[in-house]
Design a protein around this motif. Structure first.
Motif, PDB file in Angstrom:
ATOM      1  N   THR A  53     -21.425   1.138  32.854  1.00 26.04           N
ATOM      2  CA  THR A  53     -20.820   1.709  33.926  1.00 26.04           C
ATOM      3  C   THR A  53     -21.747   2.498  35.192  1.00 26.04           C
ATOM      4  O   THR A  53     -21.336   2.468  36.060  1.00 26.04           O
ATOM      5  CB  THR A  53     -19.636   2.734  33.523  1.00 26.04           C
ATOM      6  N   ALA A  54     -22.816   2.672  34.540  1.00 31.68           N
ATOM      7  CA  ALA A  54     -23.784   3.315  35.408  1.00 31.68           C
ATOM      8  C   ALA A  54     -25.386   3.372  34.732  1.00 31.68           C
ATOM      9  O   ALA A  54     -25.485   3.485  33.924  1.00 31.68           O
ATOM     10  CB  ALA A  54     -23.536   4.651  35.726  1.00 31.68           C
ATOM     11  N   GLY A  55     -26.250   3.139  35.795  1.00 34.30           N
ATOM     12  CA  GLY A  55     -27.670   3.270  35.310  1.00 34.30           C
ATOM     13  C   GLY A  55     -28.589   2.002  35.658  1.00 34.30           C
ATOM     14  O   GLY A  55     -27.941   0.784  35.447  1.00 34.30           O
ATOM     15  N   ASP A  56     -29.688   1.974  35.295  1.00 29.75           N
ATOM     16  CA  ASP A  56     -30.659   0.999  35.481  1.00 29.75           C
ATOM     17  C   ASP A  56     -31.034   0.275  33.972  1.00 29.75           C
ATOM     18  O   ASP A  56     -31.525   1.445  33.184  1.00 29.75           O
ATOM     19  CB  ASP A  56     -31.707   1.331  36.520  1.00 29.75           C
ATOM     20  N   TYR A  57     -31.151  -0.753  33.737  1.00 33.07           N
ATOM     21  CA  TYR A  57     -31.741  -1.337  32.658  1.00 33.07           C
ATOM     22  C   TYR A  57     -32.341  -2.801  32.801  1.00 33.07           C
ATOM     23  O   TYR A  57     -32.055  -3.490  33.794  1.00 33.07           O
ATOM     24  CB  TYR A  57     -30.377  -1.257  31.500  1.00 33.07           C
ATOM     25  N   ALA A  58     -33.055  -3.171  31.777  1.00 26.60           N
ATOM     26  CA  ALA A  58     -33.852  -4.406  31.736  1.00 26.60           C
ATOM     27  C   ALA A  58     -32.763  -5.225  30.569  1.00 26.60           C
ATOM     28  O   ALA A  58     -32.876  -4.611  29.549  1.00 26.60           O
ATOM     29  CB  ALA A  58     -35.037  -4.254  31.268  1.00 26.60           C
ATOM     30  N   ALA A  59     -32.490  -6.373  30.895  1.00 29.61           N
ATOM     31  CA  ALA A  59     -31.812  -7.116  29.817  1.00 29.61           C
ATOM     32  C   ALA A  59     -32.749  -8.395  29.407  1.00 29.61           C
ATOM     33  O   ALA A  59     -33.201  -9.064  30.250  1.00 29.61           O
ATOM     34  CB  ALA A  59     -30.351  -7.466  30.504  1.00 29.61           C
ATOM     35  N   SER A  68     -20.381 -14.080  29.269  1.00 31.25           N
ATOM     36  CA  SER A  68     -20.188 -14.982  30.612  1.00 31.25           C
ATOM     37  C   SER A  68     -21.119 -14.501  31.553  1.00 31.25           C
ATOM     38  O   SER A  68     -21.377 -13.354  31.799  1.00 31.25           O
ATOM     39  CB  SER A  68     -18.891 -15.423  30.649  1.00 31.25           C
ATOM     40  N   ASP A  69     -21.239 -15.692  32.707  1.00 33.46           N
ATOM     41  CA  ASP A  69     -21.874 -15.140  33.922  1.00 33.46           C
ATOM     42  C   ASP A  69     -21.093 -13.872  34.833  1.00 33.46           C
ATOM     43  O   ASP A  69     -21.465 -13.156  35.228  1.00 33.46           O
ATOM     44  CB  ASP A  69     -22.172 -16.212  34.712  1.00 33.46           C
ATOM     45  N   GLU A  70     -19.757 -14.130  34.706  1.00 37.23           N
ATOM     46  CA  GLU A  70     -18.943 -13.184  35.192  1.00 37.23           C
ATOM     47  C   GLU A  70     -19.052 -11.877  34.588  1.00 37.23           C
ATOM     48  O   GLU A  70     -19.162 -10.644  35.134  1.00 37.23           O
ATOM     49  CB  GLU A  70     -17.534 -13.409  35.299  1.00 37.23           C
ATOM     50  N   GLU A  71     -19.129 -11.769  33.130  1.00 35.50           N
ATOM     51  CA  GLU A  71     -19.269 -10.756  32.651  1.00 35.50           C
ATOM     52  C   GLU A  71     -20.641  -9.956  32.936  1.00 35.50           C
ATOM     53  O   GLU A  71     -20.716  -8.498  33.027  1.00 35.50           O
ATOM     54  CB  GLU A  71     -19.187 -10.802  31.031  1.00 35.50           C
ATOM     55  N   LEU A  72     -21.625 -10.635  32.811  1.00 34.42           N
ATOM     56  CA  LEU A  72     -23.040 -10.081  33.184  1.00 34.42           C
ATOM     57  C   LEU A  72     -23.063  -9.429  34.610  1.00 34.42           C
ATOM     58  O   LEU A  72     -23.559  -8.373  34.656  1.00 34.42           O
ATOM     59  CB  LEU A  72     -24.024 -11.249  32.932  1.00 34.42           C
ATOM     60  N   ALA A  73     -22.445 -10.174  35.498  1.00 37.24           N
ATOM     61  CA  ALA A  73     -22.312  -9.656  36.871  1.00 37.24           C
ATOM     62  C   ALA A  73     -21.576  -8.357  36.852  1.00 37.24           C
ATOM     63  O   ALA A  73     -21.758  -7.536  37.652  1.00 37.24           O
ATOM     64  CB  ALA A  73     -21.831 -10.641  37.693  1.00 37.24           C
ATOM     65  N   GLN A  74     -20.651  -8.098  35.993  1.00 33.51           N
ATOM     66  CA  GLN A  74     -19.962  -6.664  35.985  1.00 33.51           C
ATOM     67  C   GLN A  74     -20.756  -5.825  35.010  1.00 33.51           C
ATOM     68  O   GLN A  74     -19.846  -4.566  34.931  1.00 33.51           O
ATOM     69  CB  GLN A  74     -18.465  -7.282  35.635  1.00 33.51           C
ATOM     70  N   GLY A  75     -21.519  -6.060  34.374  1.00 34.09           N
ATOM     71  CA  GLY A  75     -22.501  -4.916  33.715  1.00 34.09           C
ATOM     72  C   GLY A  75     -22.061  -5.192  32.159  1.00 34.09           C
ATOM     73  O   GLY A  75     -22.315  -4.186  31.228  1.00 34.09           O
ATOM     74  N   VAL A  76     -21.200  -6.097  31.533  1.00 37.42           N
ATOM     75  CA  VAL A  76     -20.894  -6.478  30.272  1.00 37.42           C
ATOM     76  C   VAL A  76     -22.313  -7.130  29.640  1.00 37.42           C
ATOM     77  O   VAL A  76     -22.678  -8.094  30.242  1.00 37.42           O
ATOM     78  CB  VAL A  76     -19.570  -7.066  30.083  1.00 37.42           C
ATOM     79  N   VAL A  77     -22.735  -6.455  28.491  1.00 32.31           N
ATOM     80  CA  VAL A  77     -23.976  -7.024  27.853  1.00 32.31           C
ATOM     81  C   VAL A  77     -24.069  -6.654  26.459  1.00 32.31           C
ATOM     82  O   VAL A  77     -23.406  -6.066  26.129  1.00 32.31           O
ATOM     83  CB  VAL A  77     -25.394  -6.250  28.474  1.00 32.31           C
TER      84      VAL A  77
END
Length: 115
Positions: A53-59, A68-77
């Motif tokens: 929901t907040a913050g920077d990360y490397a995936a 999915s690409d949509e989830e990834l775009a929303q920060g779901v990882v």
């Protein structure tokens, strides 16, 4: 020694430190609670799904059948494939949410855990 960042689990109000070279799932395991489910640890099973929901990360690479690409775009990882680059806030979702919420001692007022 890698820099450590504060990680907030919004569902439970818990916080932990996680090094930049350590994935978020490993950091959660270090909380010492039993029942945090882990699967393949390689981004292919989807058990450790979280919503940043907040913050920077490397995936690192995750299976499209799990995120999915949509989830990834929303920060779901997948927590096993994400490495903090700064302070992070997240919600645990999917299969892991029930176990994480069950093991928490004191959920926060805005907890999204349900029975």
């Amino acid at each position: 020694m890698a820099t450590k960042h504060l990680i907030h689990i919004e569902n439970t109000g818990e916080r932990y430190l996680c090094a930049e070279d350590e994935n978020l799932l490993r950091g959660m395991e270090m909380l010492g609670r039993k029942g945090i489910p882990v699967g393949c640890r390689g981004g292919g099973c989807g058990v450790c799904k979280v919503h940043i929901t907040a913050g920077d990360y490397a995936a690192r690479k995750m299976s499209k059948s799990c995120v999915s690409d949509e989830e990834l775009a929303q920060g779901v990882v997948l927590a096993c494939r994400v490495y903090p680059q700064g302070e992070i806030s997240l919600d645990v979702v999917g299969k892991m949410a029930k176990s994480v919420c069950k093991g928490a001692e004191a959920p926060s007022p805005q907890s999204t855990c349900s029975d």
